[in-house]
Design an enzyme around this catalytic site. Structure first.
Site, PDB file in Angstrom:
ATOM      1  N   GLU A 127      42.179  26.461  36.532  1.00 50.48           N
ATOM      2  CA  GLU A 127      41.084  25.495  36.543  1.00 50.48           C
ATOM      3  C   GLU A 127      41.650  24.078  36.416  1.00 50.48           C
ATOM      4  OE1 GLU A 127      38.188  25.805  33.381  1.00 50.48           O
ATOM      5  OE2 GLU A 127      36.919  24.299  34.309  1.00 50.48           O
ATOM      6  N   GLY A 267      43.155  23.481  25.338  1.00 44.70           N
ATOM      7  CA  GLY A 267      43.032  24.372  24.189  1.00 44.70           C
ATOM      8  C   GLY A 267      43.111  25.829  24.614  1.00 44.70           C
ATOM      9  N   ALA A 268      42.310  26.188  25.602  1.00 44.51           N
ATOM     10  CA  ALA A 268      42.278  27.578  26.049  1.00 44.51           C
ATOM     11  C   ALA A 268      41.500  27.676  27.350  1.00 44.51           C
ATOM     12  CB  ALA A 268      41.620  28.464  24.994  1.00 44.51           C
ATOM     13  N   MET A 269      41.611  28.847  28.017  1.00 39.54           N
ATOM     14  CA  MET A 269      41.011  29.006  29.338  1.00 39.54           C
ATOM     15  C   MET A 269      40.364  30.376  29.478  1.00 39.54           C
ATOM     16  SD  MET A 269      40.388  27.742  32.255  1.00 39.54           S
ATOM     17  CE  MET A 269      39.466  28.665  33.480  1.00 39.54           C
ATOM     18  N   GLU A 270      39.146  30.352  30.017  1.00 36.64           N
ATOM     19  CA  GLU A 270      38.274  31.526  30.017  1.00 36.64           C
ATOM     20  C   GLU A 270      38.471  32.500  31.172  1.00 36.64           C
ATOM     21  OE1 GLU A 270      37.293  28.317  30.667  1.00 36.64           O
ATOM     22  OE2 GLU A 270      35.690  28.237  32.165  1.00 36.64           O
ATOM     23  N   HIS A 303      34.117  29.985  22.127  1.00 37.71           N
ATOM     24  CA  HIS A 303      33.814  29.193  23.316  1.00 37.71           C
ATOM     25  C   HIS A 303      34.272  29.933  24.582  1.00 37.71           C
ATOM     26  CE1 HIS A 303      33.407  25.355  25.614  1.00 37.71           C
ATOM     27  NE2 HIS A 303      34.391  25.893  26.324  1.00 37.71           N
ATOM     28  N   GLU A 304      35.529  30.347  24.597  1.00 34.99           N
ATOM     29  CA  GLU A 304      36.039  31.010  25.810  1.00 34.99           C
ATOM     30  C   GLU A 304      35.336  32.340  26.020  1.00 34.99           C
ATOM     31  OE1 GLU A 304      37.468  28.902  27.401  1.00 34.99           O
ATOM     32  OE2 GLU A 304      38.272  27.575  25.858  1.00 34.99           O
ATOM     33  N   HIS A 307      31.951  31.796  27.617  1.00 35.49           N
ATOM     34  CA  HIS A 307      32.032  31.483  29.050  1.00 35.49           C
ATOM     35  C   HIS A 307      31.851  32.733  29.922  1.00 35.49           C
ATOM     36  CE1 HIS A 307      32.807  27.282  29.681  1.00 35.49           C
ATOM     37  NE2 HIS A 307      33.939  27.228  29.034  1.00 35.49           N
ATOM     38  N   GLU A 326      30.370  23.812  30.836  1.00 37.50           N
ATOM     39  CA  GLU A 326      31.006  23.322  29.613  1.00 37.50           C
ATOM     40  C   GLU A 326      29.986  22.820  28.583  1.00 37.50           C
ATOM     41  OE1 GLU A 326      33.789  24.153  28.850  1.00 37.50           O
ATOM     42  OE2 GLU A 326      34.838  24.563  30.732  1.00 37.50           O
TER      43      GLU A 326
HETATM   44  N1  BES Z   1      37.577  25.684  30.895  1.00 39.75           N
HETATM   45  C1  BES Z   1      38.146  25.009  29.802  1.00 39.75           C
HETATM   46  C2  BES Z   1      39.617  24.861  29.884  1.00 39.75           C
HETATM   47  C3  BES Z   1      40.140  23.868  30.890  1.00 39.75           C
HETATM   48  C4  BES Z   1      39.738  22.586  30.878  1.00 39.75           C
HETATM   49  C5  BES Z   1      41.062  24.217  31.816  1.00 39.75           C
HETATM   50  C6  BES Z   1      40.243  21.675  31.805  1.00 39.75           C
HETATM   51  C7  BES Z   1      41.554  23.327  32.729  1.00 39.75           C
HETATM   52  C8  BES Z   1      41.147  22.034  32.719  1.00 39.75           C
HETATM   53  C9  BES Z   1      37.849  25.729  28.495  1.00 39.75           C
HETATM   54  O1  BES Z   1      36.715  26.513  28.503  1.00 39.75           O
HETATM   55  C10 BES Z   1      37.598  24.657  27.483  1.00 39.75           C
HETATM   56  O2  BES Z   1      36.621  23.987  27.587  1.00 39.75           O
HETATM   57  N2  BES Z   1      38.502  24.505  26.526  1.00 39.75           N
HETATM   58  C11 BES Z   1      38.475  23.456  25.554  1.00 39.75           C
HETATM   59  C12 BES Z   1      38.195  23.968  24.179  1.00 39.75           C
HETATM   60  C13 BES Z   1      36.747  24.213  23.910  1.00 39.75           C
HETATM   61  C14 BES Z   1      36.553  24.825  22.550  1.00 39.75           C
HETATM   62  C15 BES Z   1      35.898  22.987  24.047  1.00 39.75           C
HETATM   63  C16 BES Z   1      39.836  22.828  25.590  1.00 39.75           C
HETATM   64  O3  BES Z   1      40.749  23.438  26.175  1.00 39.75           O
HETATM   65  O4  BES Z   1      40.009  21.750  25.040  1.00 39.75           O
HETATM   66 ZN    ZN Z   2      34.923  25.531  28.232  1.00 40.58          ZN
END
Ligand code: BES
Ligand code: ZN
Length: 879
Positions: A127, A267-270, A303-304, A307, A326
């Site tokens: 993503e 932070g992480a990816m779903e 959060h993940e 999703h 988001e």
């Molecule tokens: N889908 C995002 C991760 C992401 C964001 C991947 C931008 C690539 C580019 C994931 O669901 C997300 O929102 N992660 C947040 C943490 C969340 C608890 C708000 C993050 O990674 O900061």
């Molecule tokens: Zn997210």
């Protein structure tokens, strides 16, 4: 390779894809140096497409094309066109089978988008547009298909081979190699693709869903971290249960995998069934992680997981719709943390984040709507506006249509759009349908940038007993949006009598109530109340922070003190104290003199609070904290940030010095609370003890320093150890050096804890900040290629070290610009985030602003990435 100066993409130019992909097979021959990918797909012309004979666009970014066939044959003359975005295939029939062989180079990938190597393992991040760095594909979120993925690799180096969905086959091959085949039955966009190949330990658990299916939970980490997985697994199970109970959403595959990786941009990816996590949001033990870390891990895991429905089963049509998934998912994780872990104080923490980070974004050169209408680089739109303000819009919708109707709306939304890629308009249309309300005006929240200001006033007619509330709204211009329309603002209010009890009454002849949601849907509006049960002593405005606005209510200090003492809404109670403190700072900065009467009133109110046996420890801790400088800066058109920080610290000292004994008396005993329990009560007690200790040090109470040392030495948990370190981190005292040196020795080979050390050193106001910065960047534990390390040092330096970052000679700006330039060559996405504090040049005094701007100009003249250029150009356009 992609264009460093691309044309912006416009929402208004959205076109459905020319082709659908009916199914996809990916074969990976994995190796760190070069990975070969064979991509087979069946494509068919999309009946929805605008142009009947349009070519098929296959995006590719830095991927080497080895071969391509259409229905088994080389493409004919003029069929295949290569351009900056990848490939175009002209003259395809109605339906065709493509086979593409391509190569990429994980080991050389320092951008951490696409397929890359981290700590000897291979992993992916797709993503938003990373899949095109792995192979040629219609890499856009409205192209959904099923995936069958075959992974082949060296068995010794990569014993674990994972991809989305279910593992359907695995086996040994000659030459020490092995393979695994994974199938994901749910059609998904390419941004949700993931694979992992590595040497990882697996912690297992199971979850039984509400319909009785057993799901295998698997958490993959490096073997030496296997003892730090319990909290993440427990959090996952809580989130799965909560999504069933609160939202009626059940998990859909037989396995849910989470992999922790050290090098991760976000932070992480779903990814479907295979989340990838920054190790920071997985690994925890009481000895290594603070309570805040425990809460953050739980909320990112949730959060993940959430999703899986809000994002994966129902996804985004295009990246302008990012807040569809988001904003909604942040709202869902906020609800989870409120109901399961932090309760009332969660809202306060979220509002603090919004005010300190999203409000400045919305008032600065990078301001954009929750649903932007153009972008040059989508990576730069994963912002606080899309996430946090986006979540506020969902919350307001719920407030406006009511909790039950909102829940029904969510059910309809998930059912109607399951398996589809949709828009924020589709979401709001469902809410309009189930509520029977016209939400056209509400949608301005999605398209209009900027934080609305709301003015509030009251009038009482003594003779008739009528009480009137007048509300007004105004949104200042933002880049590209001079003129603003009024938005629909739900203002939740209550009135308190002289004893602090809620008053009952009727709004415009409606039913008798003691709390109301006033809908401010025009520039100005009045609301008439009658038959009030008592004379209002104080109005409790914007309860629960019912809308993301700046409220100007002009309440007297006495009224605010009344709210602070009695309001039953935790947010409003905290807000009363915040308003008082903001007012005292403003007086100091604007009038260049303290307001002793006001400060005495604040002190009196805080003293009373410290004596209140009924207030919850966590709320008390939170209320006692002064607003952060980042948020205070928003009170002024521009302000000297060093002075602002100094005035804030001085106010803190003036307010709390006379209260030092009370602060000490209110401290929970270390032995009673340092028990590693992950409960709201235990965490609240620890938050309170650490806050009180820090306030005593800040107030100059010398007896607190030995207590800090003692707490550090006796602490059994990271929460209490960090509490001690935070308390003296700005104190130029030998104790600080002793404790930090001990901490560094103790954790030198534990990267996640070492990051805390980096953060403390980088944030400290103690003189010598640049030497410390240099020391950290040369530290054996530091690596420019690891985003966590880079952020741990530069983040706190810019966010909290005003004295050095904003040093008057511009040294701080110059150093940061140099670091950004260096980082940009490796990791543009992270560089484009780290540069952002420099973009706020208008909000500081002109002398500093000029220096910041000059650094941006210098960077703009270099060969920089498109990510960084996009941010810098928007910041400079604000001239
Ligand atoms: N889908 C995002 C991760 C992401 C964001 C991947 C931008 C690539 C580019 C994931 O669901 C997300 O929102 N992660 C947040 C943490 C969340 C608890 C708000 C993050 O990674 O900061
Ligand atoms: Zn997210």
């Amino acid at each position: 390779m992609r264009d460093a100066n691309p044309q912006p993409v416009y929402l208004s130019e959205y076109q459905p894809p020319a082709f659908e992909v009916e199914n996809l097979e990916l074969d990976f021959d994995l190796a760190a140096a070069t990975t070969e990918v064979t991509t087979r797909m069946a494509v068919r012309r999309n009946p929805q497409a605008a142009e009947p004979g349009a070519p098929l666009r296959l995006y590719g970014d830095g991927v080497e094309l080895v071969s391509l066939t259409v229905d088994g044959a080389e493409p004919g003359e003029g069929m295949l066109e290569e351009d900056a975005d990848g490939l175009l295939l002209h003259g395809l029939p109605e339906a065709a089978r493509l086979e593409i062989v391509s190569r990429c180079h994980p080991e050389q990938n320092t951008a951490l988008e696409g397929l890359y190597a981290s700590s000897g393992n291979l992993c992916t991040q797709c993503e938003p547009e990373g899949f095109r760095r792995i192979t040629f594909f219609p890499d856009r979120p409205d192209v959904l298909t099923t995936y069958r993925v075959r992974l082949e690799a060296d068995r010794a180096q990569y014993p674990v081979l994972l991809a989305n969905g279910n593992r359907v086959e695995a086996g040994e091959l000659d030459g020490g190699r092995h393979y695994a085949v994974w199938e994901d039955p749910f059609p998904k966009p390419s941004y949700l693709f993931a694979l992992v190949a590595g040497d990882l330990a697996c912690q297992r658990d199971t979850f039984t869903t509400m319909s009785g299916r057993e799901v295998a939970l698997e958490l993959y980490v490096e073997a030496h971290n296997a003892d730090r997985c319990d909290h993440a697994l427990a959090s996952l199970k809580r989130a799965m249960r909560y999504d069933e109970e609160a939202f009626g959403r059940e998990y859909d595959l037989d396995v849910y995998m989470i992999v922790a990786v050290d090098d991760f941009n976000m932070g992480a990816m779903e990814n479907k069934g295979l989340n990838l996590f920054n190790a920071k949001f997985v690994l925890a033990s009481p000895d290594t992680a603070t309570d805040d870390d425990f809460v953050a891990i739980e909320s990112v895991i949730a959060h993940e997981y959430f999703h899986n429905w809000s994002g994966n089963r129902v996804t985004c049509r295009d990246w302008f719709q990012l807040s569809l998934k988001e904003g909604l998912t942040v709202f869902r994780d906020q609800e989870f943390t409120t109901d399961c872990t932090l309760f009332g104080v969660k809202r306060i923490d979220d509002v603090s984040l919004l005010r300190a980070h999203q409000f400045p974004e919305d008032a600065g050169p990078l301001a954009h709507p929750v649903r932007p209408d153009h972008y040059a680089e989508i990576n730069n739109f994963y912002t606080l506006t899309v996430y946090e303000k986006g979540a506020e819009l969902i919350r307001m919708l719920r407030t406006l249509i009511g909790g039950e109707t909102f829940r029904r709306g969510l059910d309809v939304y998930f059912e109607r759009f399951d398996g589809q890629a949709v828009t924020t308009d589709d979401f709001v249309a469902v809410m309009a349908e189930v509520s029977g309300r016209d939400l056209t005006a509400f949608k301005r929240w999605y398209t209009q940038a900027g934080t609305p200001h709301v003015t509030a006033a009251t009038a009482q007619d003594g003779s008739t007993g009528e009480f009137r509330i007048s509300l007004g709204q105004y949104t200042p211009p933002t880049p590209g949006q001079e003129h603003k329309e009024p938005v629909v603002i739900p203002v939740r209010v209550a009135m308190l009598d002289a004893d602090g009890r809620r008053i009952r009454g009727r709004l415009e002849g409606g039913p008798e109530q003691d709390e109301w949601v006033l809908e401010l849907d025009r520039s100005e509006r009045s609301f008439h109340f009658d038959e009030l049960s008592a004379t209002p002593q104080a109005v409790s405005w914007l309860r629960g922070f019912s809308a993301p606005v700046i409220l100007e209510a002009n309440q007297s200090a006495t009224t605010l003190a009344h709210l602070l003492a009695h309001d039953d809404d935790a947010f409003s109670r905290w807000e009363a104290a915040q308003t008082l403190m903001r007012r005292a700072i403003r007086a100091r900065i604007e009038d260049d003199a303290a307001d002793p009467v006001l400060e005495a009133e604040i002190q009196h109110a805080l003293a009373a609070l410290l004596e209140d046996p009924a207030i919850e420890p966590v709320l008390l801790a939170t209320i006692l904290q002064l607003p952060p400088p980042r948020e205070l800066a928003e009170l002024f058109d521009c302000v000297d940030p060093v002075r602002l920080r100094a005035e804030r610290d001085a106010l803190e000292a003036r307010l709390y010095a006379p209260l030092a004994d009370r602060l000490r008396d209110r401290q929970p005993k270390l032995d009673d609370i340092d028990n590693g329990a992950f409960t709201a009560d235990a965490m609240g007690q620890r938050r309170l003890r650490n806050r009180l200790l820090a306030l005593r040090v800040a107030a100059g109470d010398e007896s607190a320093v030995p207590e800090v040392l003692e707490q550090y030495r006796k602490a059994r948990s990271q929460t209490m150890r960090m509490g001690a370190l935070n308390a003296i981190n700005d104190l130029n005292h030998e104790a600080r050096g002793l404790l930090l040196a001990d901490f560094e020795r103790r954790y030198h080979d534990d990267p996640l804890v070492l990051d805390k050390y980096f953060g403390l050193q980088a944030a400290s106001q103690v003189p010598g900040g640049f030497d410390r910065l240099e020391y950290l960047l040369q530290h054996p534990g530091f690596r420019w290629s690891n985003p966590n390390r880079v952020r741990a040092v530069l983040g706190p330096f810019m966010a909290r070290n005003e004295r050095h970052f904003h040093q008057a000679d511009g040294e701080g700006y110059h150093r940061i610009a140099g670091f950004v330039e260096k980082l940009d060559r490796m990791n543009p996405q992270t560089a484009a985030r780290l540069v952002q504090p420099l973009t706020r040049w208008r909000k500081v005094d002109p002398a500093r602003g000029e220096q910041m701007r000059a650094e941006l100009e210098r960077l703009a003249a270099l060969e920089i990435s498109r990510d960084l250029r996009d941010v810098i150009e928007r910041a400079l356009a604000d001239a």
